[in-house]
Scaffold this motif. Structure first.
Motif, PDB file in Angstrom:
ATOM      1  N   LEU A  73       0.955  -1.097  -0.123  1.00 56.65           N
ATOM      2  CA  LEU A  73      -0.060  -0.150   0.119  1.00 56.65           C
ATOM      3  C   LEU A  73       0.776   1.101   0.051  1.00 56.65           C
ATOM      4  CD1 LEU A  73      -3.070  -0.727   2.517  1.00 56.65           C
ATOM      5  CD2 LEU A  73      -3.097  -0.333   0.085  1.00 56.65           C
ATOM      6  N   PHE A  74       1.651   1.353   0.960  1.00 52.62           N
ATOM      7  CA  PHE A  74       2.400   2.738   1.182  1.00 52.62           C
ATOM      8  C   PHE A  74       3.577   2.832   0.368  1.00 52.62           C
ATOM      9  CE2 PHE A  74       0.201   1.465   5.237  1.00 52.62           C
ATOM     10  CZ  PHE A  74      -0.963   2.587   4.917  1.00 52.62           C
ATOM     11  N   LEU A  75       4.405   1.764   0.376  1.00 49.61           N
ATOM     12  CA  LEU A  75       5.910   1.958  -0.689  1.00 49.61           C
ATOM     13  C   LEU A  75       5.364   1.994  -1.792  1.00 49.61           C
ATOM     14  CD1 LEU A  75       8.663   2.110   0.344  1.00 49.61           C
ATOM     15  CD2 LEU A  75       8.804  -0.384  -0.358  1.00 49.61           C
ATOM     16  N   SER A  76       4.384   1.381  -2.529  1.00 49.48           N
ATOM     17  CA  SER A  76       3.904   1.320  -3.700  1.00 49.48           C
ATOM     18  C   SER A  76       3.682   2.869  -4.216  1.00 49.48           C
ATOM     19  CB  SER A  76       2.929   0.514  -4.202  1.00 49.48           C
ATOM     20  OG  SER A  76       3.019  -0.740  -4.106  1.00 49.48           O
ATOM     21  N   ASN A  77       2.930   3.534  -3.193  1.00 50.95           N
ATOM     22  CA  ASN A  77       2.402   4.968  -3.434  1.00 50.95           C
ATOM     23  C   ASN A  77       3.587   5.812  -3.333  1.00 50.95           C
ATOM     24  OD1 ASN A  77       0.563   7.126  -3.396  1.00 50.95           O
ATOM     25  ND2 ASN A  77       1.061   7.725  -1.491  1.00 50.95           N
ATOM     26  N   ALA A  78       4.727   5.648  -2.622  1.00 53.06           N
ATOM     27  CA  ALA A  78       5.901   6.462  -2.415  1.00 53.06           C
ATOM     28  C   ALA A  78       6.917   6.297  -3.644  1.00 53.06           C
ATOM     29  CB  ALA A  78       6.637   6.073  -1.102  1.00 53.06           C
ATOM     30  N   ILE A  79       6.770   5.142  -4.206  1.00 52.21           N
ATOM     31  CA  ILE A  79       7.748   4.872  -5.433  1.00 52.21           C
ATOM     32  C   ILE A  79       7.218   5.570  -6.657  1.00 52.21           C
ATOM     33  CG2 ILE A  79       6.704   2.785  -6.249  1.00 52.21           C
ATOM     34  CD1 ILE A  79       9.776   1.578  -6.647  1.00 52.21           C
ATOM     35  N   ARG A  80       6.030   5.634  -6.710  1.00 53.99           N
ATOM     36  CA  ARG A  80       5.185   6.201  -7.916  1.00 53.99           C
ATOM     37  C   ARG A  80       5.563   7.927  -7.880  1.00 53.99           C
ATOM     38  NH1 ARG A  80       0.166   3.783  -6.054  1.00 53.99           N
ATOM     39  NH2 ARG A  80       0.109   1.779  -6.823  1.00 53.99           N
ATOM     40  N   LYS A  81       6.077   8.233  -6.676  1.00 51.52           N
ATOM     41  CA  LYS A  81       6.196   9.855  -6.469  1.00 51.52           C
ATOM     42  C   LYS A  81       7.703  10.112  -6.964  1.00 51.52           C
ATOM     43  CE  LYS A  81       2.517  10.404  -3.238  1.00 51.52           C
ATOM     44  NZ  LYS A  81       2.101  10.961  -1.792  1.00 51.52           N
ATOM     45  N   ILE A  82       8.372   8.999  -7.193  1.00 50.86           N
ATOM     46  CA  ILE A  82       9.775   9.466  -7.611  1.00 50.86           C
ATOM     47  C   ILE A  82       9.962  10.083  -9.061  1.00 50.86           C
ATOM     48  CG2 ILE A  82      11.973   8.523  -8.231  1.00 50.86           C
ATOM     49  CD1 ILE A  82      11.530   6.098  -6.369  1.00 50.86           C
ATOM     50  N   ASP A  83      10.935  11.067  -9.149  1.00 42.81           N
ATOM     51  CA  ASP A  83      11.077  11.889 -10.117  1.00 42.81           C
ATOM     52  C   ASP A  83      11.815  11.129 -11.134  1.00 42.81           C
ATOM     53  OD1 ASP A  83      11.297  13.873 -12.073  1.00 42.81           O
ATOM     54  OD2 ASP A  83      12.789  15.031 -10.976  1.00 42.81           O
ATOM     55  N   PHE A  84      11.368  10.871 -12.248  1.00 39.43           N
ATOM     56  CA  PHE A  84      11.864  10.154 -13.273  1.00 39.43           C
ATOM     57  C   PHE A  84      13.251  10.766 -13.961  1.00 39.43           C
ATOM     58  CE2 PHE A  84      12.190   8.641 -17.774  1.00 39.43           C
ATOM     59  CZ  PHE A  84      12.791   7.480 -17.439  1.00 39.43           C
ATOM     60  N   GLN A  85      13.026  12.046 -13.825  1.00 37.72           N
ATOM     61  CA  GLN A  85      14.381  12.959 -14.366  1.00 37.72           C
ATOM     62  C   GLN A  85      15.681  12.572 -13.776  1.00 37.72           C
ATOM     63  OE1 GLN A  85      13.468  17.014 -14.536  1.00 37.72           O
ATOM     64  NE2 GLN A  85      11.372  16.786 -15.739  1.00 37.72           N
ATOM     65  N   THR A  86      15.395  12.251 -12.416  1.00 37.98           N
ATOM     66  CA  THR A  86      16.602  12.035 -11.628  1.00 37.98           C
ATOM     67  C   THR A  86      17.150  10.455 -12.205  1.00 37.98           C
ATOM     68  OG1 THR A  86      15.504  10.984  -9.798  1.00 37.98           O
ATOM     69  CG2 THR A  86      16.061  13.372  -9.672  1.00 37.98           C
ATOM     70  N   VAL A  87      16.276   9.792 -12.378  1.00 33.62           N
ATOM     71  CA  VAL A  87      16.606   8.268 -12.847  1.00 33.62           C
ATOM     72  C   VAL A  87      17.243   8.435 -14.209  1.00 33.62           C
ATOM     73  CG1 VAL A  87      15.835   5.915 -13.434  1.00 33.62           C
ATOM     74  CG2 VAL A  87      14.922   7.361 -11.494  1.00 33.62           C
ATOM     75  N   GLU A  88      16.515   9.314 -15.019  1.00 32.63           N
ATOM     76  CA  GLU A  88      17.225   9.291 -16.471  1.00 32.63           C
ATOM     77  C   GLU A  88      18.743  10.052 -16.339  1.00 32.63           C
ATOM     78  OE1 GLU A  88      16.607   8.621 -20.561  1.00 32.63           O
ATOM     79  OE2 GLU A  88      15.458   8.048 -18.702  1.00 32.63           O
ATOM     80  N   ALA A  89      18.649  11.053 -15.519  1.00 34.84           N
ATOM     81  CA  ALA A  89      20.019  11.847 -15.395  1.00 34.84           C
ATOM     82  C   ALA A  89      21.047  10.738 -15.190  1.00 34.84           C
ATOM     83  CB  ALA A  89      19.698  13.169 -14.476  1.00 34.84           C
ATOM     84  N   ALA A  90      20.745   9.734 -14.076  1.00 33.65           N
ATOM     85  CA  ALA A  90      21.837   9.196 -13.535  1.00 33.65           C
ATOM     86  C   ALA A  90      22.338   8.057 -14.727  1.00 33.65           C
ATOM     87  CB  ALA A  90      21.140   8.451 -12.374  1.00 33.65           C
ATOM     88  N   ARG A  91      21.083   7.563 -15.431  1.00 31.43           N
ATOM     89  CA  ARG A  91      21.634   6.776 -16.755  1.00 31.43           C
ATOM     90  C   ARG A  91      22.265   7.277 -17.724  1.00 31.43           C
ATOM     91  NH1 ARG A  91      16.787   5.734 -18.158  1.00 31.43           N
ATOM     92  NH2 ARG A  91      16.548   3.510 -16.835  1.00 31.43           N
ATOM     93  N   ASN A  92      22.091   8.437 -17.990  1.00 30.16           N
ATOM     94  CA  ASN A  92      22.820   9.381 -18.979  1.00 30.16           C
ATOM     95  C   ASN A  92      24.281   9.579 -18.555  1.00 30.16           C
ATOM     96  OD1 ASN A  92      20.742   9.820 -20.714  1.00 30.16           O
ATOM     97  ND2 ASN A  92      19.883  11.498 -19.843  1.00 30.16           N
ATOM     98  N   MET A  93      24.453   9.716 -17.282  1.00 25.69           N
ATOM     99  CA  MET A  93      26.143   9.589 -16.700  1.00 25.69           C
ATOM    100  C   MET A  93      26.649   8.242 -16.758  1.00 25.69           C
ATOM    101  SD  MET A  93      25.316  12.405 -13.870  1.00 25.69           S
ATOM    102  CE  MET A  93      26.731  12.663 -13.131  1.00 25.69           C
ATOM    103  N   GLY A  94      26.000   7.125 -17.038  1.00 22.61           N
ATOM    104  CA  GLY A  94      26.633   5.905 -17.121  1.00 22.61           C
ATOM    105  C   GLY A  94      26.592   5.052 -15.993  1.00 22.61           C
ATOM    106  N   ALA A  95      25.558   5.511 -15.219  1.00 21.94           N
ATOM    107  CA  ALA A  95      25.404   4.737 -13.877  1.00 21.94           C
ATOM    108  C   ALA A  95      24.444   3.254 -14.471  1.00 21.94           C
ATOM    109  CB  ALA A  95      24.405   5.520 -13.058  1.00 21.94           C
ATOM    110  N   SER A  96      24.961   2.286 -13.819  1.00 20.92           N
ATOM    111  CA  SER A  96      24.111   1.031 -14.000  1.00 20.92           C
ATOM    112  C   SER A  96      22.706   1.207 -13.506  1.00 20.92           C
ATOM    113  CB  SER A  96      25.104  -0.080 -13.473  1.00 20.92           C
ATOM    114  OG  SER A  96      25.130  -0.216 -12.001  1.00 20.92           O
TER     115      SER A  96
END
Length: 569
Positions: free
Chosen positions: A169-192
């Motif tokens: 219930l609660f962790l699913s709701n929290a993970i949906r609020k993660i900003d995808f831009q930060t994930v995309e930025a980390a990938r563009n910098m070569g992070a696995s």
């Protein structure tokens, strides 16, 4: 507020309102404050003198000390296993791109529609000594030990899957609020993908994970159904031991002391959780957030392994539910032998439940208790929320904190407090004795559900537009008329949702019920637990399966009307 202003306010109030608020204050003193203070007297004072006899008895009791040890072992174990499984479920259903995710989510969410004693009895029906899976394994491996699902590991297994509902219930709701831009930025910098998950995603979820960890620890510490049904004599925990001690007058002080230790542990852990929340700051710094896009697992072996794990967990979650439903339509012989035969399917079990008064009585008792307690607690919190909304002073603040007492105390301590306080005539309740009456359990249900209901109803009140009440007053409407005709219709939908959740939770309650129920009026939770005993009749087990299916249907309907209609996932 001085005495003169207080008298002025009282004079301006409706006599009915004065009586209502007087009853609220009496209820708080009689059932929330007095029993929880009286329990200290039962433990530490005998014949008016301070004594540590109960503590000495506890330290000298090998069973009691072993139960304390087992409870903490279970709690620490659950913190590890529930977090691993719970976080895995959320990543599978919300973060990674897994085929069939919607179906998987339905399977993982089954613990939302059946929990507590119903869930534990379902797992015992599947994996216990006479269970379907055990009989299947015996057919494949004749020397297989039929008593394998027993003790610490069985309790840990069942509670691990039972407690992941909060993560879902609660962790699913929290993970949906993660900003995808930060994930995309980390990938563009070569992070696995692993680095992004470990250093970008999980840190944002830390506040929720910390809170869920504390809740899981408290759940393990106060576990009742699983240790009682599956633990056996070799793995007894605090709450079953409290239940055993509470049945004897000579050991009731020991039960009270164990409950007090449980309460102190709860307070300490809640304090730790609050400190973590105040110190932690893990929020995303992005001003323009973008919706999280599910991540593909690019490593072929890793992708296959993730899918195998996802569907393996799905099977573990769904098998008990499916088998409970299937066997509820079979005859007693099939249930006893744990065999599915097309010729044994019948509607007789359901017909008996709804046509025989003796079979329907446990269900009727639970419905009456759940309906009465739900209505009373909603009415009580509506009155209190109105008071808190209208007045803001030290008296209303004290009233609010008093009503939140059950939130910081385990239900076991509340039950023991009621037992040791009201087993003799008390002036505060008109020199009556409540222990052994049908009223005791109703009062306990109301007490336990006050904090959650108050928080929800109060939130609805404080979201109201203050201009509505001012306009009604300017038009000459009296306060009660304003509340009934203007305010109540606005907050009614959310209030009814809370009422439905409370009703749903009380129907199959066992943890509080087992301490306070009347022997002649056994609720569903007691009947379902009794059906798990080896000596239970086959007909009783058949009816219990029907009870479980009906409860799951009602839970599903309740959750749909409370959450599902507004969901777009």
């Amino acid at each position: 507020m001085n005495v003169r202003s207080l008298n002025t306010r009282l004079a301006s109030m409706n006599p009915i309102a004065i009586i209502l608020y007087g009853l609220i204050i009496w209820f708080v003193i009689a059932f929330l404050i007095y029993p929880n203070l009286n329990i200290y007297g039962e433990i530490f004072f005998k014949d008016g003198k301070f004594t540590l006899e109960a503590a000495e008895k506890l330290l000298s009791s090998e069973r009691a000390m072993k139960s304390l040890y087992n409870s903490f072992i279970l709690a620490f174990s659950l913190v590890v296993t529930v977090n691993i499984v719970g976080i895995t479920l959320v990543l599978i259903s919300e973060y990674f791109d897994i085929k069939g995710a919607k179906i998987l989510k339905l399977g993982y969410s089954t613990t939302l529609i059946y929990s507590g004693v119903v869930l534990v009895s379902g797992y015992k029906f599947v994996y216990g000594e006479e269970g379907f899976m055990t009989k299947l394994l015996v057919r494949i491996f004749p020397s297989f030990d039929t008593t394998w699902f027993h003790g610490y590991w069985a309790v840990l297994f069942v509670m691990t899957f039972a407690c992941t509902s909060n993560h879902f219930l609660f962790l699913s709701n929290a993970i949906r609020k993660i900003d995808f831009q930060t994930v995309e930025a980390a990938r563009n910098m070569g992070a696995s993908a692993w680095y992004i998950l470990r250093r970008v995603v999980l840190p944002v979820l830390k506040p929720t994970i910390y809170a869920l960890t504390i809740l899981t620890f408290l759940t393990g510490l106060a576990a009742t159904s699983a240790p009682l049904i599956l633990g056996g004599k070799e793995f007894q925990t605090i709450t079953p031991m409290i239940l055993t001690f509470s049945k004897s007058m000579t050991s009731r002080d020991l039960a009270a002391l164990l409950a007090l230790i449980l309460g102190l542990a709860t307070l300490v852990l809640l304090t730790v959780m609050i400190r973590f929340e105040r110190k932690g700051n893990f929020m995303s710094v992005s001003k323009v957030k973008s919706e999280l896009v599910k991540q593909k697992i690019r490593h072929k072996v890793g992708n296959v392994a993730a899918h195998i794990l996802a569907y393996g967990l799905f099977v573990l979650y769904i098998v008990p539910v499916v088998l409970i439903i299937l066997f509820s339509f079979t005859d007693s012989a099939s249930i006893t032998t744990a065999t599915l035969n097309p010729n044994s399917f019948t509607l007789d079990n359901y017909i008996q439940v709804f046509s025989s008064m003796s079979a329907f009585k446990p269900y009727l008792v639970s419905i009456v208790y759940a309906a009465a307690a739900s209505v009373i607690v909603v009415a009580l919190t509506l009155a209190v929320s109105r008071l808190l909304h209208k007045y803001n002073n030290k008296w209303t603040l004290a009233l609010e904190y008093s009503l939140l007492i059950p939130w910081i105390l385990p239900s076991t301590l509340i039950a023991i407090g009621l037992i040791v306080t009201f087993n003799t005539p008390k002036l505060v309740i008109g020199n009556s004795v409540l222990v052994g009456t049908v009223w005791m359990l109703l009062i306990a249900y109301v007490i336990v559900h006050i904090p959650f209901t108050l928080r929800m109803v109060k939130a609805s009140f404080f979201s109201l537009d203050g201009n509505l009440e001012d306009a009604a007053r300017n038009l000459g409407a009296k306060p009660f008329y304003t509340f009934r005709k203007v305010l109540l219709p606005i907050i009614l939908p959310s209030t009814l949702a809370v009422l439905a959740l409370n009703f749903n939770g009380i129907l199959a309650d066992y943890d509080v019920t087992v301490f306070l129920y009347h022997p002649l009026y056994q609720p569903l939770g007691i009947v379902i637990k009794n059906s798990t005993d080896a000596q239970a009749a086959a007909d009783t087990k058949a009816l219990t399966l029907v009870y479980s299916v009906i409860l799951m249907i009602m839970s599903t309907i309740t959750l749909y009307f409370v959450y599902g209609r507004n969901s777009r996932t």
